[in-house]
Enzyme design. Structure first.
Site, PDB file in Angstrom:
ATOM      1  N   GLY A   1       2.135   2.587  10.800  1.00  0.00           N
ATOM      2  CA  GLY A   1       3.144   3.638  10.676  1.00  0.00           C
ATOM      3  C   GLY A   1       3.815   4.015  11.985  1.00  0.00           C
ATOM      4  O   GLY A   1       4.524   5.024  12.041  1.00  0.00           O
TER       5      GLY A   1
ATOM      6  N   GLY B   1       2.753  -0.927   4.361  1.00  0.00           N
ATOM      7  CA  GLY B   1       2.867   0.472   3.963  1.00  0.00           C
ATOM      8  C   GLY B   1       4.317   0.864   3.777  1.00  0.00           C
ATOM      9  O   GLY B   1       4.933   0.624   2.734  1.00  0.00           O
ATOM     10  N   GLY B   2       4.904   1.457   4.812  1.00  0.00           N
ATOM     11  CA  GLY B   2       6.256   2.008   4.729  1.00  0.00           C
ATOM     12  C   GLY B   2       7.298   1.078   4.117  1.00  0.00           C
ATOM     13  O   GLY B   2       8.103   1.503   3.278  1.00  0.00           O
TER      14      GLY B   2
ATOM     15  N   GLU C   1      -7.048   5.267   7.365  1.00  0.00           N
ATOM     16  CA  GLU C   1      -6.782   6.678   7.035  1.00  0.00           C
ATOM     17  C   GLU C   1      -7.973   7.288   6.299  1.00  0.00           C
ATOM     18  O   GLU C   1      -8.260   8.479   6.444  1.00  0.00           O
ATOM     19  CB  GLU C   1      -5.487   6.778   6.211  1.00  0.00           C
ATOM     20  CG  GLU C   1      -4.273   6.535   7.105  1.00  0.00           C
ATOM     21  CD  GLU C   1      -3.089   5.879   6.430  1.00  0.00           C
ATOM     22  OE1 GLU C   1      -3.020   5.871   5.189  1.00  0.00           O
ATOM     23  OE2 GLU C   1      -2.222   5.377   7.167  1.00  0.00           O
TER      24      GLU C   1
ATOM     25  N   ASN D   1       0.864  -1.185   0.000  1.00  0.00           N
ATOM     26  CA  ASN D   1       0.000   0.000   0.000  1.00  0.00           C
ATOM     27  C   ASN D   1       0.900   1.235   0.000  1.00  0.00           C
ATOM     28  O   ASN D   1       1.453   1.601   1.034  1.00  0.00           O
ATOM     29  CB  ASN D   1      -0.893  -0.032   1.249  1.00  0.00           C
ATOM     30  CG  ASN D   1      -1.735   1.228   1.390  1.00  0.00           C
ATOM     31  OD1 ASN D   1      -1.851   2.008   0.435  1.00  0.00           O
ATOM     32  ND2 ASN D   1      -2.325   1.422   2.554  1.00  0.00           N
ATOM     33  N   TRP D   2       1.025   1.841  -1.161  1.00  0.00           N
ATOM     34  CA  TRP D   2       1.946   2.996  -1.291  1.00  0.00           C
ATOM     35  C   TRP D   2       1.358   4.276  -0.711  1.00  0.00           C
ATOM     36  O   TRP D   2       2.057   5.272  -0.591  1.00  0.00           O
ATOM     37  CB  TRP D   2       2.311   3.210  -2.760  1.00  0.00           C
ATOM     38  CG  TRP D   2       3.348   2.245  -3.256  1.00  0.00           C
ATOM     39  CD1 TRP D   2       3.765   1.111  -2.629  1.00  0.00           C
ATOM     40  CD2 TRP D   2       4.109   2.346  -4.464  1.00  0.00           C
ATOM     41  NE1 TRP D   2       4.731   0.500  -3.377  1.00  0.00           N
ATOM     42  CE2 TRP D   2       4.960   1.227  -4.500  1.00  0.00           C
ATOM     43  CE3 TRP D   2       4.128   3.268  -5.516  1.00  0.00           C
ATOM     44  CZ2 TRP D   2       5.851   1.015  -5.553  1.00  0.00           C
ATOM     45  CZ3 TRP D   2       5.005   3.059  -6.576  1.00  0.00           C
ATOM     46  CH2 TRP D   2       5.865   1.939  -6.589  1.00  0.00           C
ATOM     47  N   LYS D   3       0.063   4.265  -0.417  1.00  0.00           N
ATOM     48  CA  LYS D   3      -0.611   5.483   0.067  1.00  0.00           C
ATOM     49  C   LYS D   3      -0.321   6.644  -0.908  1.00  0.00           C
ATOM     50  O   LYS D   3      -0.208   6.404  -2.108  1.00  0.00           O
ATOM     51  CB  LYS D   3      -0.181   5.794   1.504  1.00  0.00           C
ATOM     52  CG  LYS D   3      -0.289   4.556   2.407  1.00  0.00           C
ATOM     53  CD  LYS D   3      -0.117   4.830   3.870  1.00  0.00           C
ATOM     54  CE  LYS D   3      -0.245   3.511   4.634  1.00  0.00           C
ATOM     55  NZ  LYS D   3      -0.222   3.683   6.079  1.00  0.00           N
TER      56      LYS D   3
ATOM     57  N   SER E   1       2.952  -1.748  10.603  1.00  0.00           N
ATOM     58  CA  SER E   1       4.388  -1.834  10.908  1.00  0.00           C
ATOM     59  C   SER E   1       4.997  -3.200  10.597  1.00  0.00           C
ATOM     60  O   SER E   1       5.881  -3.672  11.309  1.00  0.00           O
ATOM     61  CB  SER E   1       4.650  -1.433  12.366  1.00  0.00           C
ATOM     62  OG  SER E   1       4.298  -0.065  12.555  1.00  0.00           O
TER      63      SER E   1
ATOM     64  N   GLU F   1      -5.970  -4.374  10.618  1.00  0.00           N
ATOM     65  CA  GLU F   1      -4.922  -3.373  10.822  1.00  0.00           C
ATOM     66  C   GLU F   1      -5.241  -2.563  12.079  1.00  0.00           C
ATOM     67  O   GLU F   1      -6.015  -1.594  12.012  1.00  0.00           O
ATOM     68  CB  GLU F   1      -4.861  -2.417   9.630  1.00  0.00           C
ATOM     69  CG  GLU F   1      -4.499  -3.076   8.329  1.00  0.00           C
ATOM     70  CD  GLU F   1      -3.871  -2.065   7.384  1.00  0.00           C
ATOM     71  OE1 GLU F   1      -2.693  -2.216   7.066  1.00  0.00           O
ATOM     72  OE2 GLU F   1      -4.558  -1.103   7.007  1.00  0.00           O
TER      73      GLU F   1
ATOM     74  N   HIS G   1      -9.667   1.688   4.433  1.00  0.00           N
ATOM     75  CA  HIS G   1      -8.423   1.865   5.198  1.00  0.00           C
ATOM     76  C   HIS G   1      -8.667   2.872   6.327  1.00  0.00           C
ATOM     77  O   HIS G   1      -9.431   3.825   6.156  1.00  0.00           O
ATOM     78  CB  HIS G   1      -7.306   2.350   4.271  1.00  0.00           C
ATOM     79  CG  HIS G   1      -5.967   2.316   4.937  1.00  0.00           C
ATOM     80  ND1 HIS G   1      -5.562   3.288   5.806  1.00  0.00           N
ATOM     81  CD2 HIS G   1      -4.962   1.405   4.892  1.00  0.00           C
ATOM     82  CE1 HIS G   1      -4.350   2.974   6.263  1.00  0.00           C
ATOM     83  NE2 HIS G   1      -3.958   1.836   5.714  1.00  0.00           N
TER      84      HIS G   1
HETATM   85  P1  PGA Z   1       2.611   0.577   7.687  1.00  0.00           P
HETATM   86  O1  PGA Z   1       1.187   0.811   7.003  1.00  0.00           O
HETATM   87  O2  PGA Z   1       3.135  -0.750   7.168  1.00  0.00           O
HETATM   88  O3  PGA Z   1       3.453   1.730   7.251  1.00  0.00           O
HETATM   89  O4  PGA Z   1       2.388   0.520   9.156  1.00  0.00           O
HETATM   90  C1  PGA Z   1       0.284  -0.232   6.823  1.00  0.00           C
HETATM   91  C2  PGA Z   1      -1.006   0.266   6.234  1.00  0.00           C
HETATM   92  O5  PGA Z   1      -1.456   1.364   6.565  1.00  0.00           O
HETATM   93  O6  PGA Z   1      -1.628  -0.424   5.411  1.00  0.00           O
END
Ligand code: PGA
Length: 245
Positions: A168, A228-229, A92, A6-8, A207, A162, A90
């Site tokens: 994050g 994500g990251g 966010e 997930n590149w956001k 994470s 999640e 998600h």
């Molecule tokens: P993260 O993000 O791996 O940076 O914690 C995961 C996500 O939001 O899908």
């Protein structure tokens, strides 16, 4: 197993090309790795990853089929860009775009009607966790979508657990505790369809990195990860994939 990047709101065509090069250098099983870049990179991703084992996904979709919805992207538009998956709900988007369970359920239905597989994200926030409300919050989020889907659509649904506090933050959930929540989700799906529940891919997200992925995948109810990251650096993501085997 599914590993979803997930590149956001990150990345550009250079990163996409670098990721393509890095992923081509390793052996991948068909469909195990899904890249979800921003909308604007989907067409380039379609071209680069055609004829590879890698699938493409989007990060959101409209709850409407078409019409006067300025700025929105329909499920059909995504399927025309060779997307096979779409992340929906998600945290966010729940937080910053005020998405409700009702809207998220409608998005899942739209996605499935266009042949896309929704990756439904659920998870409790830090306050809810502190109040021991994880089960109640997560299962309500899951049920609001399942109530809205036909029984035969359950086989075409992925759920990502999640915990919001783990996203994050560098503080991943303990794999055993995440597994317990995954088990509860699977049991809730079984109330709708036992067979679909047994086969459903339930991902962990929050994470995840190359050092902890193996511990998550060793859990019986964890079938993959939403990343994500650690999916934004080709060498790190490749390492993570290699640790998943
Ligand atoms: P993260 O993000 O791996 O940076 O914690 C995961 C996500 O939001 O899908």
């Amino acid at each position: 197993m599914l590993l979803v990047a997930n590149w956001k709101m990150n990345g550009d065509s250079t990163l996409l090309a670098q990721m393509h090069q890095a992923l081509l250098a390793i052996k991948l099983a068909e469909g195990d790795v899904i890249i979800c870049p921003p909308f604007t990179l989907l067409a380039a991703a379609q071209q680069l990853f055609a004829d590879t084992a890698i699938a493409i996904g989007a990060q959101d979709v409209s709850s409407e089929e078409n019409g006067a919805f300025t700025g929105q992207i329909s499920a059909k538009m995504l399927s025309q860009l060779a997307c096979s998956y779409v992340i929906i709900g998600h945290s966010e988007r729940r937080q910053y775009c005020l998405e409700t369970d009702t809207l998220i359920a409608a998005k899942c239905a739209q996605a499935q009607n266009a042949g896309l597989i929704p990756i439904l994200c659920v998870g409790e926030n830090a306050e809810q966790k502190a109040r021991n409300e994880t089960e109640q919050v997560v299962l309500a989020q899951v049920r609001s979508v399942l109530d809205n889907l036909q029984k035969d659509q359950l086989a075409q649904l992925v759920i990502a657990y999640e915990p919001v506090w783990a996203i994050g933050s560098g503080q991943a959930a303990a794999p055993e505790l995440a597994n317990n929540v995954h088990g509860m989700i699977r049991a809730a799906v079984a109330e709708y369809d036992v067979k679909a529940a047994a086969a459903m891919q339930i991902l962990y997200g929050g994470s995840v990195n190359a050092d902890n992925i193996a511990a998550f995948l060793a859990q019986p109810h964890i079938n993959g990860a939403l990343i994500g990251g650690a999916s934004l650096k080709p060498d790190v993501f490749v390492q993570l994939i290699q640790k998943s085997e």
